[in-house]
Design a protein around this motif. Structure first.
Motif, PDB file in Angstrom:
ATOM      1  N   ALA A 185       9.606 -61.469 -37.712  1.00 34.80           N
ATOM      2  CA  ALA A 185       9.087 -61.779 -39.044  1.00 34.80           C
ATOM      3  C   ALA A 185       7.845 -62.653 -38.971  1.00 34.80           C
ATOM      4  O   ALA A 185       6.890 -62.452 -39.710  1.00 34.80           O
ATOM      5  CB  ALA A 185      10.168 -62.467 -39.877  1.00 34.80           C
ATOM      6  N   SER A 186       7.842 -63.625 -38.044  1.00 34.66           N
ATOM      7  CA  SER A 186       6.716 -64.553 -37.941  1.00 34.66           C
ATOM      8  C   SER A 186       5.469 -63.879 -37.400  1.00 34.66           C
ATOM      9  O   SER A 186       4.362 -64.351 -37.598  1.00 34.66           O
ATOM     10  CB  SER A 186       7.094 -65.750 -37.066  1.00 34.66           C
ATOM     11  N   PHE A 187       5.650 -62.778 -36.686  1.00 33.88           N
ATOM     12  CA  PHE A 187       4.503 -62.078 -36.114  1.00 33.88           C
ATOM     13  C   PHE A 187       4.353 -60.671 -36.698  1.00 33.88           C
ATOM     14  O   PHE A 187       3.934 -59.742 -36.020  1.00 33.88           O
ATOM     15  CB  PHE A 187       4.646 -61.981 -34.598  1.00 33.88           C
ATOM     16  N   SER A 188       4.704 -60.525 -37.964  1.00 32.15           N
ATOM     17  CA  SER A 188       4.723 -59.195 -38.567  1.00 32.15           C
ATOM     18  C   SER A 188       3.337 -58.573 -38.694  1.00 32.15           C
ATOM     19  O   SER A 188       3.211 -57.378 -38.881  1.00 32.15           O
ATOM     20  CB  SER A 188       5.382 -59.266 -39.947  1.00 32.15           C
ATOM     21  N   HIS A 189       2.300 -59.396 -38.594  1.00 34.06           N
ATOM     22  CA  HIS A 189       0.946 -58.872 -38.752  1.00 34.06           C
ATOM     23  C   HIS A 189       0.150 -58.939 -37.448  1.00 34.06           C
ATOM     24  O   HIS A 189      -1.075 -58.934 -37.492  1.00 34.06           O
ATOM     25  CB  HIS A 189       0.222 -59.658 -39.856  1.00 34.06           C
ATOM     26  N   THR A 190       0.801 -58.990 -36.344  1.00 34.43           N
ATOM     27  CA  THR A 190       0.103 -59.057 -35.064  1.00 34.43           C
ATOM     28  C   THR A 190      -0.300 -57.663 -34.596  1.00 34.43           C
ATOM     29  O   THR A 190       0.370 -56.676 -34.906  1.00 34.43           O
ATOM     30  CB  THR A 190       0.990 -59.691 -33.979  1.00 34.43           C
ATOM     31  N   PRO A 191      -1.381 -57.562 -33.845  1.00 34.95           N
ATOM     32  CA  PRO A 191      -1.784 -56.264 -33.299  1.00 34.95           C
ATOM     33  C   PRO A 191      -0.690 -55.676 -32.405  1.00 34.95           C
ATOM     34  O   PRO A 191       0.049 -56.410 -31.750  1.00 34.95           O
ATOM     35  CB  PRO A 191      -3.044 -56.611 -32.483  1.00 34.95           C
ATOM     36  N   TRP A 192      -0.609 -54.346 -32.372  1.00 38.04           N
ATOM     37  CA  TRP A 192       0.459 -53.678 -31.628  1.00 38.04           C
ATOM     38  C   TRP A 192       0.425 -53.992 -30.139  1.00 38.04           C
ATOM     39  O   TRP A 192       1.451 -54.030 -29.476  1.00 38.04           O
ATOM     40  CB  TRP A 192       0.356 -52.158 -31.835  1.00 38.04           C
ATOM     41  N   ALA A 211     -11.060 -62.251 -18.163  1.00 35.43           N
ATOM     42  CA  ALA A 211     -11.878 -61.048 -18.349  1.00 35.43           C
ATOM     43  C   ALA A 211     -12.285 -60.890 -19.808  1.00 35.43           C
ATOM     44  O   ALA A 211     -13.423 -60.513 -20.117  1.00 35.43           O
ATOM     45  CB  ALA A 211     -11.109 -59.816 -17.868  1.00 35.43           C
ATOM     46  N   MET A 212     -11.365 -61.198 -20.735  1.00 38.55           N
ATOM     47  CA  MET A 212     -11.678 -61.119 -22.157  1.00 38.55           C
ATOM     48  C   MET A 212     -12.778 -62.112 -22.534  1.00 38.55           C
ATOM     49  O   MET A 212     -13.705 -61.779 -23.282  1.00 38.55           O
ATOM     50  CB  MET A 212     -10.424 -61.422 -22.985  1.00 38.55           C
ATOM     51  N   VAL A 213     -12.657 -63.333 -22.025  1.00 37.09           N
ATOM     52  CA  VAL A 213     -13.642 -64.376 -22.332  1.00 37.09           C
ATOM     53  C   VAL A 213     -15.004 -64.003 -21.774  1.00 37.09           C
ATOM     54  O   VAL A 213     -16.039 -64.189 -22.433  1.00 37.09           O
ATOM     55  CB  VAL A 213     -13.169 -65.734 -21.787  1.00 37.09           C
ATOM     56  N   SER A 214     -15.026 -63.478 -20.551  1.00 39.79           N
ATOM     57  CA  SER A 214     -16.299 -63.102 -19.929  1.00 39.79           C
ATOM     58  C   SER A 214     -16.993 -61.984 -20.705  1.00 39.79           C
ATOM     59  O   SER A 214     -18.216 -61.871 -20.677  1.00 39.79           O
ATOM     60  CB  SER A 214     -16.070 -62.668 -18.480  1.00 39.79           C
ATOM     61  N   ARG A 215     -16.198 -61.179 -21.403  1.00 40.03           N
ATOM     62  CA  ARG A 215     -16.769 -60.094 -22.210  1.00 40.03           C
ATOM     63  C   ARG A 215     -17.004 -60.529 -23.655  1.00 40.03           C
ATOM     64  O   ARG A 215     -17.316 -59.702 -24.514  1.00 40.03           O
ATOM     65  CB  ARG A 215     -15.840 -58.868 -22.166  1.00 40.03           C
ATOM     66  N   LYS A 216     -16.822 -61.827 -23.907  1.00 35.08           N
ATOM     67  CA  LYS A 216     -17.106 -62.427 -25.214  1.00 35.08           C
ATOM     68  C   LYS A 216     -16.318 -61.765 -26.355  1.00 35.08           C
ATOM     69  O   LYS A 216     -16.851 -61.501 -27.431  1.00 35.08           O
ATOM     70  CB  LYS A 216     -18.611 -62.387 -25.518  1.00 35.08           C
ATOM     71  N   ASN A 219     -12.445 -64.952 -29.898  1.00 34.50           N
ATOM     72  CA  ASN A 219     -11.564 -66.022 -29.440  1.00 34.50           C
ATOM     73  C   ASN A 219     -10.362 -66.240 -30.345  1.00 34.50           C
ATOM     74  O   ASN A 219      -9.318 -66.718 -29.895  1.00 34.50           O
ATOM     75  CB  ASN A 219     -12.342 -67.326 -29.303  1.00 34.50           C
ATOM     76  N   VAL A 220     -10.483 -65.888 -31.615  1.00 30.36           N
ATOM     77  CA  VAL A 220      -9.350 -66.025 -32.531  1.00 30.36           C
ATOM     78  C   VAL A 220      -8.229 -65.079 -32.114  1.00 30.36           C
ATOM     79  O   VAL A 220      -7.049 -65.458 -32.053  1.00 30.36           O
ATOM     80  CB  VAL A 220      -9.780 -65.743 -33.979  1.00 30.36           C
ATOM     81  N   ILE A 221      -8.593 -63.831 -31.804  1.00 30.55           N
ATOM     82  CA  ILE A 221      -7.604 -62.847 -31.375  1.00 30.55           C
ATOM     83  C   ILE A 221      -6.976 -63.264 -30.047  1.00 30.55           C
ATOM     84  O   ILE A 221      -5.755 -63.167 -29.860  1.00 30.55           O
ATOM     85  CB  ILE A 221      -8.259 -61.454 -31.226  1.00 30.55           C
ATOM     86  N   ILE A 222      -7.806 -63.764 -29.136  1.00 24.76           N
ATOM     87  CA  ILE A 222      -7.286 -64.182 -27.824  1.00 24.76           C
ATOM     88  C   ILE A 222      -6.291 -65.326 -27.984  1.00 24.76           C
ATOM     89  O   ILE A 222      -5.210 -65.329 -27.367  1.00 24.76           O
ATOM     90  CB  ILE A 222      -8.438 -64.603 -26.894  1.00 24.76           C
TER      91      ILE A 222
END
Length: 545
Positions: A185-192, A211-216, A219-222
């Motif tokens: 319930a707390s994460f009902s809107h999280t990406p699959w 790798a995510m950070v290096s590709r810019k 940051n909110v999603i990360i």
């Protein structure tokens, strides 16, 4: 081909294999070198591998390759095992060049862009068990690059039915615990893909986020993914693994733009990590992240129980470190006085909460009271009441210690009501009462001067002098104030008389404040009437509020 099981191979102590040394040596340069150096009889040969990548499963795969005349079906589910084992066994020798397992595996990796999402996850999970060998061979990097390229940071659509949830939330949970439903319930809107990547261990998580950070990437999603990972994993892993997960998540969050990291979630990690002996540098990073956003915290966030061995009810030292981080976090405090005032209000609430603690030492209480600069507070009323409570609980304090604590008060920023309370408070040192008296005399002088200025500007027949007389104020108040403000106080006078005098002056200040407010109202009406009868108006002085 005639097969002879003439050599025993012990793989990492897991399992032993009886194989034909001639067949395996024809494909493996490593085994060929070992047998060439051996002087033992052909019937007593044994090879022991202590660090064979992939263990017994990998060795069995390459044995099949050798016994099948250099042929094997390579898939995403076994390619990492085959590649690492082939590299370890040096299966790129010239004897069997046309059946070079290493080259075959490398060629198969070139088709990684055609793999499905589930095949990518399978390969990554397998690489996880092959670290650090898989990382040194760039297998992990290739898998992560392909996976990150497929992350839909703006779309919630799942790449295939096998990995999507039948419900609209797009989130699946494999945790079989009582807390699963509340977590869902707390994460009902999280990406699959958040839940899909829970198969990654802390090591691969770190590589993925870097790798995510290096590709810019956003940051909110990360940061949301990291908090999700930490909460979800804590339901399924053992206590010793929780510490590793918490430290990894904190380390990764520290790499992000802090404005994209939730302060509330940081406190969540802090509270669940209280029972773990976190690495000191990691704990410092967590505290610095919280401190930089202290203006977003609540009182409940700060009420952290003291660690074992400390008698304080709450961890005061932790809050002091938060404040130090907040003040040190660039020049943001001076650039943003609003943030500073929010923190001061929060700190005053916290001080009032810890003041009744009989075990709290005066030095710690004082450290909290002086942690913020004077400019952070518009009013010292709340701090005064906290000090009053602390002195009541710690009745045995000496006068010197009481005075040290009372000296943090800025009497200029105390309301008239609070000063009256102070004048009656026999628990406070008499010097503090004198300081309040001098401060309020100064306020009275300014108020009287304001009324005189008003008289000089106002043309209304309703004068300030008349209003002052109606309130029963004496004309000699200004002279009396001059003497007091000049510091000509006889401190040897009986304290009760001094307090009574202070109380009387406070009453006059409050009365005069009412006079000023009433005159303000009269002046507003006067100005309005002037504006309606004349085409122009002259400027008027700003009155006291």
């Amino acid at each position: 081909m005639e097969v002879h099981c003439d050599i025993e191979v012990d793989v990492n102590g897991e399992e032993s294999f009886m194989v034909d040394k001639r067949i395996l040596a024809s494909y493996s340069g490593k085994l060929s070198k070992l047998l060439g150096k051996s002087k033992a009889s052909s019937r007593n040969l044994k090879v022991v591998f202590h660090d064979f990548p992939g263990g017994a499963e990998s060795f069995e795969l390459i044995s099949r390759f050798c016994y099948n005349n250099g042929s094997i079906y390579i898939t995403p589910s076994n390619i990492s095992l085959l590649y690492c084992a082939a590299q370890f066994m040096e299966m790129n020798n010239s004897v069997a060049r046309k059946h070079n397992l290493l080259e075959k595996a490398e060629k198969s990796f070139q088709d990684i862009r055609y793999w499905s999402w589930s095949e990518l996850l399978t390969a990554l999970k397998q690489c996880q068990d092959l670290l650090p060998v898989a990382n040194s061979l760039s297998l992990v990097e290739k898998c992560l690059d392909t996976l990150i390229a497929r992350l839909p940071l703006t779309s919630e659509a799942s790449p295939c039915p096998s990995t999507s949830s039948p419900d609209s939330s797009g989130v699946r949970f494999s945790c079989d615990t009582r807390s699963t439903e509340s977590l869902k319930a707390s994460f009902s809107h999280t990406p699959w893909w958040f839940e899909n990547l829970l198969v990654l261990g802390p090591n691969l998580l770190e590589m993925l986020v870097k790798a995510m950070v290096s590709r810019k990437l956003d940051n909110v999603i990360i940061s949301r993914f990291l908090f999700y990972y930490q909460k979800s994993k804590f339901y399924t892993v053992k206590s010793d693994t929780k510490r590793t997960i918490a430290e990894t998540v904190i380390e990764m969050l520290y790499m992000l733009d802090q404005s994209c990291v939730s302060c509330k979630s940081l406190f969540g990690i802090l509270h669940v990590s209280l029972n773990f002996n976190l690495n000191r540098s990691i704990r410092n990073k967590l505290e610095n992240m919280i401190g930089s956003q202290l203006d977003k915290a609540t009182l409940d966030n700060l009420l952290v129980p003291s660690p074992q061995g400390i008698n304080y009810l709450y961890d005061v030292n932790l809050v002091l470190r938060f404040l130090k981080s907040f003040l040190r976090d660039g020049g943001t405090c001076q650039a943003s006085p609003i943030r500073l005032r929010k923190v001061s209000g929060l700190v005053d609430l916290y001080i009032a909460e810890v003041a009744p603690d009989p075990c709290l030492k005066p030095s710690k209480f004082l450290a909290l009271a002086i942690a913020l600069p004077d400019s952070a507070r518009d009013s010292y009323d709340e701090l005064y009441h906290a000090i009053d409570m602390y002195i009541q609980v710690h009745a045995g304090l000496s006068e010197d210690k009481k005075m040290k604590i009372c000296c943090v008060l800025n009497h200029e920023k105390l309301s008239a009501e609070t000063c009256i309370h102070l004048s009656k408070n026999t628990k406070f040192p008499s010097k503090s009462a004198v300081q309040a008296l001098v401060s309020q005399q100064s306020k009275l002088k300014k108020l009287l001067q304001t009324t005189n200025n008003f008289n000089s500007y106002a043309t209304s027949p309703y004068s300030a002098t008349t209003e002052a007389k109606n309130w029963g104020l004496r004309k000699d108040d200004a002279n009396e104030q001059h003497v007091l403000y000049a510091g000509k106080l006889d401190l040897s006078t009986d304290n009760e008389k001094l307090r009574a005098h202070l109380q009387g002056m406070q009453c006059r200040v409050m009365e005069l404040e009412k006079v000023c407010k009433k005159m303000q109202s009269q002046m507003a009406k006067f100005t309005k009437s002037k504006a309606s009868s004349h085409s122009h108006t002259r400027s008027l002085p700003k009155l006291c509020s």
